[in-house]
Design an enzyme around this catalytic site. Structure first.
Site, PDB file in Angstrom:
ATOM      1  N   ARG A 156       0.804  -1.230   0.000  1.00  0.00           N
ATOM      2  CA  ARG A 156       0.000   0.000   0.000  1.00  0.00           C
ATOM      3  C   ARG A 156       0.840   1.285   0.000  1.00  0.00           C
ATOM      4  O   ARG A 156       0.407   2.318   0.541  1.00  0.00           O
ATOM      5  CB  ARG A 156      -0.940   0.046   1.213  1.00  0.00           C
ATOM      6  CG  ARG A 156      -2.102  -0.892   1.113  1.00  0.00           C
ATOM      7  CD  ARG A 156      -2.996  -0.528  -0.065  1.00  0.00           C
ATOM      8  NE  ARG A 156      -4.254  -1.232   0.010  1.00  0.00           N
ATOM      9  CZ  ARG A 156      -4.450  -2.491  -0.384  1.00  0.00           C
ATOM     10  NH1 ARG A 156      -3.466  -3.167  -0.926  1.00  0.00           N
ATOM     11  NH2 ARG A 156      -5.629  -3.051  -0.279  1.00  0.00           N
ATOM     12  N   SER A 175     -11.014   0.069   2.815  1.00  0.00           N
ATOM     13  CA  SER A 175     -10.312  -0.210   4.079  1.00  0.00           C
ATOM     14  C   SER A 175      -9.870   1.117   4.687  1.00  0.00           C
ATOM     15  O   SER A 175      -9.225   1.923   4.020  1.00  0.00           O
ATOM     16  CB  SER A 175      -9.058  -1.047   3.829  1.00  0.00           C
ATOM     17  OG  SER A 175      -9.389  -2.266   3.228  1.00  0.00           O
ATOM     18  N   GLU A 188      -5.316   4.306   6.004  1.00  0.00           N
ATOM     19  CA  GLU A 188      -5.013   3.981   4.605  1.00  0.00           C
ATOM     20  C   GLU A 188      -5.370   5.103   3.625  1.00  0.00           C
ATOM     21  O   GLU A 188      -4.557   5.417   2.759  1.00  0.00           O
ATOM     22  CB  GLU A 188      -5.720   2.662   4.247  1.00  0.00           C
ATOM     23  CG  GLU A 188      -5.142   1.948   3.059  1.00  0.00           C
ATOM     24  CD  GLU A 188      -5.938   2.187   1.816  1.00  0.00           C
ATOM     25  OE1 GLU A 188      -5.515   1.722   0.774  1.00  0.00           O
ATOM     26  OE2 GLU A 188      -6.989   2.867   1.875  1.00  0.00           O
TER      27      GLU A 188
HETATM   28  N1  EPU Z   1     -11.857 -10.155   9.023  1.00  0.00           N
HETATM   29  C1  EPU Z   1     -12.529 -10.105  10.209  1.00  0.00           C
HETATM   30  N2  EPU Z   1     -13.523  -9.185  10.350  1.00  0.00           N
HETATM   31  C2  EPU Z   1     -13.871  -8.334   9.373  1.00  0.00           C
HETATM   32  C3  EPU Z   1     -13.172  -8.379   8.167  1.00  0.00           C
HETATM   33  C4  EPU Z   1     -12.163  -9.295   8.005  1.00  0.00           C
HETATM   34  O1  EPU Z   1     -12.257 -10.875  11.121  1.00  0.00           O
HETATM   35  O2  EPU Z   1     -14.790  -7.540   9.571  1.00  0.00           O
HETATM   36  C5  EPU Z   1     -10.813 -11.161   8.837  1.00  0.00           C
HETATM   37  C6  EPU Z   1     -11.215 -12.137   7.735  1.00  0.00           C
HETATM   38  O3  EPU Z   1     -11.971 -13.190   8.219  1.00  0.00           O
HETATM   39  C7  EPU Z   1      -9.877 -12.593   7.209  1.00  0.00           C
HETATM   40  C8  EPU Z   1      -8.985 -11.379   7.422  1.00  0.00           C
HETATM   41  O4  EPU Z   1      -9.637 -10.552   8.379  1.00  0.00           O
HETATM   42  O5  EPU Z   1      -9.377 -13.650   7.994  1.00  0.00           O
HETATM   43  C9  EPU Z   1      -8.724 -10.631   6.131  1.00  0.00           C
HETATM   44  O6  EPU Z   1      -9.969 -10.144   5.621  1.00  0.00           O
HETATM   45  P1  EPU Z   1     -10.200  -9.833   4.065  1.00  0.00           P
HETATM   46  O7  EPU Z   1      -9.896 -11.030   3.259  1.00  0.00           O
HETATM   47  O8  EPU Z   1     -11.563  -9.255   3.916  1.00  0.00           O
HETATM   48  O9  EPU Z   1      -9.099  -8.787   3.697  1.00  0.00           O
HETATM   49  P2  EPU Z   1      -8.511  -7.499   4.462  1.00  0.00           P
HETATM   50  O10 EPU Z   1      -7.128  -7.846   4.881  1.00  0.00           O
HETATM   51  O11 EPU Z   1      -9.430  -6.997   5.505  1.00  0.00           O
HETATM   52  C10 EPU Z   1      -7.412  -6.546   2.309  1.00  0.00           C
HETATM   53  C11 EPU Z   1      -7.340  -5.231   1.601  1.00  0.00           C
HETATM   54  C12 EPU Z   1      -8.616  -4.990   0.817  1.00  0.00           C
HETATM   55  C13 EPU Z   1      -8.791  -6.125  -0.176  1.00  0.00           C
HETATM   56  C14 EPU Z   1      -8.888  -7.433   0.621  1.00  0.00           C
HETATM   57  C15 EPU Z   1      -9.044  -8.658  -0.233  1.00  0.00           C
HETATM   58  C16 EPU Z   1      -5.932  -3.829   3.016  1.00  0.00           C
HETATM   59  C17 EPU Z   1      -5.875  -2.661   3.933  1.00  0.00           C
HETATM   60  N3  EPU Z   1      -7.139  -4.157   2.569  1.00  0.00           N
HETATM   61  O12 EPU Z   1      -8.455  -6.442   3.271  1.00  0.00           O
HETATM   62  O13 EPU Z   1      -8.436  -3.777   0.077  1.00  0.00           O
HETATM   63  O14 EPU Z   1      -9.961  -5.965  -0.948  1.00  0.00           O
HETATM   64  O15 EPU Z   1      -7.661  -7.588   1.383  1.00  0.00           O
HETATM   65  O16 EPU Z   1      -7.841  -9.044  -0.756  1.00  0.00           O
HETATM   66  O17 EPU Z   1      -4.900  -4.411   2.698  1.00  0.00           O
HETATM   67  C18 EPU Z   1      -8.800  -1.434   0.291  1.00  0.00           C
HETATM   68  O18 EPU Z   1      -7.583  -1.290   0.335  1.00  0.00           O
HETATM   69  O19 EPU Z   1      -9.574  -0.433   0.362  1.00  0.00           O
HETATM   70  C19 EPU Z   1      -9.362  -2.756   0.198  1.00  0.00           C
HETATM   71  C20 EPU Z   1     -10.668  -2.971   0.225  1.00  0.00           C
END
Ligand code: EPU
Length: 355
Positions: free
Chosen positions: A165, A240, A345
Site C-alpha cells: 500500500r 479499508s 489507509e
Molecule cells: N476479518 C474479520 N472481520 C472483518 C473483516 C475481516 O475478522 O470484519 C478477517 C477475515 O476473516 C480474514 C482477514 O480478516 O481472515 C482478512 O480479511 P479480508 O480477506 O476481507 O481482507 P482485508 O485484509 O481486511 C485486504 C485489503 C482490501 C482487499 C482485501 C481482499 C488492506 C488494507 N485491505 O483487506 O483492500 O480488498 O484484502 O484481498 O490491505 C482497500 O484497500 O480499500 C481494500 C478494500
C-alpha cells in the site's frame, strides 16, 4: 485548458460524501491540461491536490485552500506481442473498466483486482492490492509530470519503490502527477488464484477462466460491500480505513494470547496471520472485531460497515470531524486492547492525517 471554477464542493466527488469546497477546481481531460494547470498553479504559488475517483480520500470540512485538479484523461492502448501484451492506460481511465477490458481480451494479470473503485493513475500510488495480487506485479512503468524537474518522466516499475500500500509517489505526494500507467499482461491466462478465500470460492473449477475469477472476486467484494453500489447501505466509505499492521512474531503471539484470554477465539490458530516482509501481517478488520467492535458498531452518522469491520461507513448527515473522531476511537481501542497501532489507509486532504 479546462475551465477553472471556484468554490466547488468536494463532498459529491468523494465516495464518503464528505468535505468542504475546493477554492479552485479544474477537471483535466487531456494530459497537456494537467501540465498547464500544474504550471499555472506553480506561478500562482498555489497548493495542488490531485484527485482521481475520490474513493480513497478524506477531505476536511473546511475544504481545500488551493487547486483540486481532477484527472479525467481517457484512453487505453493494447499491443499484443506473442504471449505478452502491453497495456498503456491514461491516468483518468476508470480502473474497473480497464480490468473488465483486459479480462474480455483474455489478458491475465489484473483479474484479482476487479471491482476496485477509482482511476488507473491512483493504482501505483498505493500499489493497490486485493485477493493475492498487487498492481506492482504487472506494472512496467509510470509516466508522470515531475513537478520538481518540471518535465515529463518515465519511472520504471523498479524505481517506483513499491511496497504494501505504498510507493515513491505516495511518499512524495507533491512531486509527481501521474499521466499514464503501463502494464504487461499474459495473453491467454491462466488467472492468478492464490488467495485462500478466492481458492475456496472457485473450488470445483479445476481451471477457472479469467472471467470466472473476475466474477468470483466481484461476488466476494459485493458480499463485503467493497463494490460501490448505490443500493448498498454501506456504500459511503473509503474502502479499508486502516492498513493491515505488520508486527514482529512475539507481538503477534501476544495478540493471539489476549484474544484467547478474552474468549474471542478458542485456539490461537484462529487468528488470521500472514508472513510478510519484516514480520507478521495481522488483519486490521479482525483486530477491530477482537477489540470488541463488531461489524455495524457505532451510533450516529459513522460506524463500521455491517459487512466488514475495516471499512468506516458514513450513514449520512455527518462531518469529516465526526469521522475523524470515530476513527480515532476505533484506533485507540485496538491500541489499548492489543498494543498494535493501526495506520490510516486513505489520503487526508486539507488537514493532517490522524495523529
Ligand atoms: N476479518 C474479520 N472481520 C472483518 C473483516 C475481516 O475478522 O470484519 C478477517 C477475515 O476473516 C480474514 C482477514 O480478516 O481472515 C482478512 O480479511 P479480508 O480477506 O476481507 O481482507 P482485508 O485484509 O481486511 C485486504 C485489503 C482490501 C482487499 C482485501 C481482499 C488492506 C488494507 N485491505 O483487506 O483492500 O480488498 O484484502 O484481498 O490491505 C482497500 O484497500 O480499500 C481494500 C478494500
Amino acid at each position: 485548458m479546462n475551465e477553472r471554477r471556484q468554490g466547488v464542493p468536494m463532498a459529491p466527488r468523494t465516495s464518503l460524501g464528505l468535505g468542504g469546497p475546493a477554492r479552485s477546481y479544474i477537471c483535466a481531460s487531456e494530459s497537456a491540461h494537467i501540465v498547464d494547470a500544474l504550471e499555472d498553479a506553480r506561478r500562482k504559488g498555489e497548493s495542488v491536490f490531485i484527485l482521481g475517483g475520490g474513493s480513497n480520500v478524506i477531505v476536511a470540512d473546511a475544504g481545500f485552500d488551493g487547486l483540486v485538479l481532477e484527472i479525467a484523461t481517457r484512453g487505453v492502448q493494447i499491443s499484443v506481442d506473442g504471449s505478452r501484451a502491453r497495456v498503456v492506460v491514461a491516468a483518468g481511465e476508470p480502473w474497473d473498466e480497464l480490468v473488465a477490458t483486459t479480462v474480455q481480451r483474455d489478458l491475465a494479470g489484473l483479474e484479482c483486482l476487479s471491482g476496485i473503485p477509482g482511476r488507473c493513475g491512483a493504482t501505483p500510488i498505493q500499489n493497490v492490492g486485493a485477493y493475492g495480487c498487487e498492481v506492482g506485479e504487472t506494472l512496467v512503468a509510470v509516466t508522470a509530470w515531475d513537478r520538481e524537474l518540471r518535465r515529463e518522466v518515465v519511472v520504471p516499475a523498479g524505481d517506483c519503490e513499491l511496497s504494501y500500500r505504498s510507493s515513491r509517489f505516495k511518499r512524495s505526494p507533491d512531486r509527481f502527477a501521474i499521466l499514464a500507467v503501463e502494464f504487461e499482461l499474459r495473453v491467454g491466462g491462466p488467472p492468478t488464484c492464490r488467495y485462500p478465500e478466492l481458492q475456496r470460492a472457485v473450488a470445483g473449477e479445476p481451471a477457472p477462466s479469467l472471467t470466472q475469477v473476475r466474477e468470483t472476486v466481484l461476488t466476494l467484494r459485493r458480499r463485503k460491500s467493497m463494490v460501490i453500489d448505490p443500493a448498498d447501505e454501506n456504500r459511503r466509505s473509503a474502502g479499508s480505513f486502516f492498513t493491515n499492521p505488520v508486527v514482529d512474531g512475539p507481538c503477534a503471539d501476544r495478540v493471539a494470547a489476549a484474544a484467547l484470554a478474552s474468549g474471542f477465539i478458542e485456539r490461537a490458530d484462529q487468528m488470521p496471520r500472514y508472513p510478510a516482509t519484516g514480520g507478521v501481517k495481522l488483519a486490521a478488520g479482525w483486530l477491530i472485531e477482537a477489540a470488541g467492535m463488531a461489524r455495524g458498531y457505532g451510533e450516529g452518522p459513522f460506524g463500521l460497515s455491517s459487512k466488514h469491520a475495516l471499512a468506516i461507513v458514513h450513514r449520512g448527515g455527518g462531518t469529516t470531524a465526526q469521522l475523524v473522531e470515530f476513527a480515532r476511537s476505533v484506533r485507540d481501542r485496538v491500541f489499548d486492547r492489543f498494543g498494535v497501532e493501526l495506520a490510516v489507509e486513505p489520503v487526508f486532504v486539507g488537514m493532517p492525517a490522524l495523529e
